[in-house]
Write a protein that holds these residues in place. Structure first.
Motif, mmCIF file in Angstrom:
data_model
loop_
_atom_site.group_PDB
_atom_site.id
_atom_site.type_symbol
_atom_site.label_atom_id
_atom_site.label_comp_id
_atom_site.label_asym_id
_atom_site.label_seq_id
_atom_site.Cartn_x
_atom_site.Cartn_y
_atom_site.Cartn_z
ATOM 1 N N PHE A 35 0.828 -1.202 0.000
ATOM 2 C CA PHE A 35 0.000 0.000 0.000
ATOM 3 C C PHE A 35 0.865 1.255 0.000
ATOM 4 C CE2 PHE A 35 -2.679 3.227 2.144
ATOM 5 C CZ PHE A 35 -3.710 3.269 1.220
ATOM 6 N N GLY A 36 2.012 1.207 0.659
ATOM 7 C CA GLY A 36 2.930 2.346 0.631
ATOM 8 C C GLY A 36 3.380 2.686 -0.780
ATOM 9 N N ASN A 37 3.533 1.653 -1.634
ATOM 10 C CA ASN A 37 3.900 1.902 -3.033
ATOM 11 C C ASN A 37 2.776 2.621 -3.774
ATOM 12 O OD1 ASN A 37 6.369 0.629 -2.663
ATOM 13 N ND2 ASN A 37 5.578 -1.384 -3.243
ATOM 14 N N LYS A 38 1.522 2.315 -3.442
ATOM 15 C CA LYS A 38 0.385 2.946 -4.126
ATOM 16 C C LYS A 38 0.225 4.416 -3.743
ATOM 17 C CE LYS A 38 -2.540 -1.098 -4.926
ATOM 18 N NZ LYS A 38 -3.884 -1.675 -4.734
ATOM 19 N N THR A 39 0.610 4.781 -2.533
ATOM 20 C CA THR A 39 0.398 6.155 -2.084
ATOM 21 C C THR A 39 1.415 7.138 -2.653
ATOM 22 O OG1 THR A 39 1.751 5.809 -0.097
ATOM 23 C CG2 THR A 39 -0.612 5.333 0.067
ATOM 24 N N ARG A 40 2.425 6.643 -3.359
ATOM 25 C CA ARG A 40 3.464 7.552 -3.853
ATOM 26 C C ARG A 40 2.926 8.562 -4.857
ATOM 27 N NH1 ARG A 40 8.410 3.173 -4.669
ATOM 28 N NH2 ARG A 40 8.731 2.749 -2.449
ATOM 29 N N GLU B 267 2.420 8.261 4.330
ATOM 30 C CA GLU B 267 3.212 9.493 4.312
ATOM 31 C C GLU B 267 3.360 10.109 2.918
ATOM 32 O OE1 GLU B 267 5.179 12.666 5.877
ATOM 33 O OE2 GLU B 267 4.172 11.061 6.955
ATOM 34 N N PRO B 268 3.537 9.325 1.818
ATOM 35 C CA PRO B 268 3.764 9.963 0.508
ATOM 36 C C PRO B 268 2.571 10.726 -0.057
ATOM 37 C CG PRO B 268 4.573 7.690 0.531
ATOM 38 C CD PRO B 268 3.753 7.869 1.767
ATOM 39 N N ALA B 269 1.338 10.527 0.436
ATOM 40 C CA ALA B 269 0.161 11.209 -0.118
ATOM 41 C C ALA B 269 0.340 12.726 -0.043
ATOM 42 C CB ALA B 269 -1.099 10.786 0.627
#
Length: 602
Positions: A82-87, A137-139
């Motif tokens: 999911f962290g990869n998707k929020t980039r 965090e990346p959002a």
């Protein structure tokens, strides 16, 4: 051309297309942990997760991931993906329903395979809330975490405390997000617990579904409505709470539907409306009133043309009537036998009347031509306005696409620069992100040695010793990893342990000191006992004895006696008999009591 403005505005409003209200990319992750293996099953998290997933999909989210009953390995993989998707996302939301725990003012989410036998197991078998914050965090615009995890935690009641001063709280602890535009919502305020409720969904999840997806509703107001509903449903025993801060502008999880654009009303539009009303009546007094109210303008010229047309029609009718009256008069005079002069006069009047009628017909035809030409000019103006509106809209759409392409290119460049910077600081790794088939056994052996389960060599050969090491890891963690092969899941599971798992075993007289065995040192008067603890040494005090003065011969006797071979006394030396021993002490003889030696036999 000012009088064409109403047509341009009207056509532009009809031809314009509204940009999508959901241009921002929004992604969501929903986790529901119900089937816990080591404590009682939770009733509602799976149902709550399904309701929240449906809400996000109705709200038009670009991506909604639903995960149920995750163990520690699956939970780690899910947060990483999911962290990869929020980039490249603008809005990122994580909803978690299940058990949570607070330890020393830090909050942790509990996977379904956690055992938590001691308080230190929390560090190895759960996920800190900070790890969840890293995933969103990346959002770019909004980062939202919703925790329906404030239930009464059964783990806290059974786990052993390794340090008496370590605090395990009730519910979850208060948090203060450090990143801007980050919001963390609790089902119950810090230090209190949440209810599962009597229905298929918890009161908190029910209120979220009702309010969070309302288009255009500010997030702070939405959670305020959620708070009111939960307090009402729980008889004021449960109060949801929100931590974090947002800016002054409204922040809606679902953007409001844009209102249709209304063309501005000006003088020309009012003139057009009144012109259409006058056209329905189409009388000379009406057109006179219209021209008086609007002395100039496109519709004024049309009104004058219609008025002149009506005047020509009236003149034609009047001339026709006069010609008809003259003709009738001529006929009457002829019939009455009037004089030739009178007849000639009447005939001349009839001709004049006919000429006036023809002139009136021509004037009417000319006015009709003027009105037709005005209507043609009007139609041409409308056609030009439509074409200009289409060209303007095409140019606007092209400019919007170019702006979006430029923004996307900028994001790609910025992300590439960020990735290049990270790559420059990070040692090169395999492109797949996982160890190769050759390195996997060696890596797993090294990790097993780090956690104290492998005492063998790290040579990449997955033999029986390596399998016993992984089996030992399974026993001490409660996992069921396949020991026959070295797998990526096993490597992830071992890497997830930050400290020793398998206990260190030391020989007698040594104790575990970190990862080494150290010799046990006791203070003076103590020695290491059988149970590896220091015990006091039992020292026997010597007993004082009265001794007779000894001659040199007696000294030699003691020396000879000490050798265990012969016994020497005043009567000489002789061997000690078999099965006998010499005893020194107080004796009784003919001379009374005295000190001396005596042979005692069994």
């Amino acid at each position: 051309m000012a009088f064409f403005r109403p047509f341009v505005l009207a056509v532009a409003v009809l031809a314009a297309t509204t940009l999508s209200a959901y241009a921002d990319k929004r992604v969501a992750l929903v986790i529901g942990n119900s089937a816990y293996k080591n404590v009682n099953r939770l009733k509602n998290p799976a149902n709550d997760a399904a309701a929240v997933v449906a809400m996000f999909k109705r709200a038009g989210f670009d991506s909604v991931d639903s995960k149920l009953d995750l163990n520690i390995v699956e939970m780690r993989r899910t947060l990483r993906e999911f962290g990869n998707k929020t980039r490249d996302a603008d809005v990122a939301v994580i909803y978690y329903a299940g058990h949570g725990i607070e330890l020393d003012a830090t909050n942790y989410l509990i996977p379904v395979d956690a055992m938590l036998e001691t308080d230190t197991d929390v560090f190895d078998e759960t996920f800190a809330l900070d790890r969840v914050l890293v995933a969103v965090e990346p959002a770019k615009q909004l980062r939202l975490i919703i925790l329906d995890a404030c239930r009464d935690n059964p783990f806290a009641k059974t786990m052993k405390r390794t340090i008496g001063s370590r605090a395990i709280g009730r519910g979850l602890a208060k948090v203060e997000p450090s990143s801007p535009n980050t919001v963390i919502a609790f089902a119950a305020k810090a230090g209190s617990t949440a209810s599962d409720g009597d229905s298929s969904n918890s009161p908190f999840a029910t209120a979220l579904v009702d309010h969070l997806s309302k288009p255009g509703l500010d997030l702070r107001k939405a959670f305020g409505f959620v708070r009111d509903d939960v307090l009402k449903a729980t008889n004021n025993t449960q109060e949801p709470f929100v931590y974090g801060s947002l800016g002054g502008n409204d922040v809606a999880l679902v953007p409001a539907t844009p209102a249709p654009t209304v063309a501005p009303v000006d003088q020309d539009a009012a003139m057009q409306r009144n012109y259409e009303f006058a056209l329905q009546v189409s009388s000379k007094p009406v057109w006179d009133a219209f021209v008086s109210k609007y002395p100039s303008g496109f519709y004024t010229e049309l009104a004058k043309a219609h008025r002149d047309k009506l005047a020509a029609e009236a003149a034609r009718i009047e001339a026709t009537n006069k010609a008809k009256a003259a003709q009738e008069e001529q006929t009457r005079l002829a019939m009455e036998g009037a004089k030739a002069a009178e007849q000639a006069k009447a005939a001349e009047q009839a001709k004049a009347a006919e000429r006036a009628r023809v002139a009136a017909e021509l004037a009417k035809t000319a006015e009709e031509a003027k009105v037709a030409e005005a209507e043609r000019v009007k139609a041409a103006a409308i056609a030009r306005a439509v074409e200009e509106a289409k060209v303007a809209e095409a140019a606007r759409m092209k400019a919007a696409e170019a702006a979006k392409a430029a923004a996307d290119a900028k994001i790609i460049v910025e992300q590439k620069a960020k990735d290049d910077k990270v790559a420059a600081l990070t040692p090169p790794t395999d492109k797949s992100g996982q160890p190769t088939a050759v390195d996997l056994p060696r890596s797993l052996q090294a990790e097993l040695r780090r956690v104290g389960c492998n005492t063998g060599s790290v040579d990449g050969n997955w033999n029986s010793a390596s399998q016993r090491s992984l089996d030992l890891f399974n026993k001490h963690t409660g996992m069921k990893l396949d020991v026959k092969v070295a797998s990526v899941d096993a490597l992830d599971a071992v890497k997830g342990k930050s400290s020793r798992v398998c206990p260190l075993i030391c020989d007698h007289g040594f104790k575990a000191d970190g990862d080494l065995c150290a010799r046990i040192t006791c203070r003076a008067g103590y020695e290491v006992g059988d149970d590896n603890t220091c015990e006091k040494i039992d020292v026997k005090k010597p007993t004082a004895k009265r001794e007779e003065p000894k001659s040199r011969a007696a000294s030699e006797t003691a020396k000879s006696q000490a050798s265990g071979q012969v016994f020497c006394g005043q009567g000489g030396c002789r061997p000690v008999g078999k099965g006998c021993r010499m005893v020194y002490g107080e004796l009784t003889g003919g001379s009374g009591r005295y000190w001396g030696n005596k042979e005692v036999c069994n």
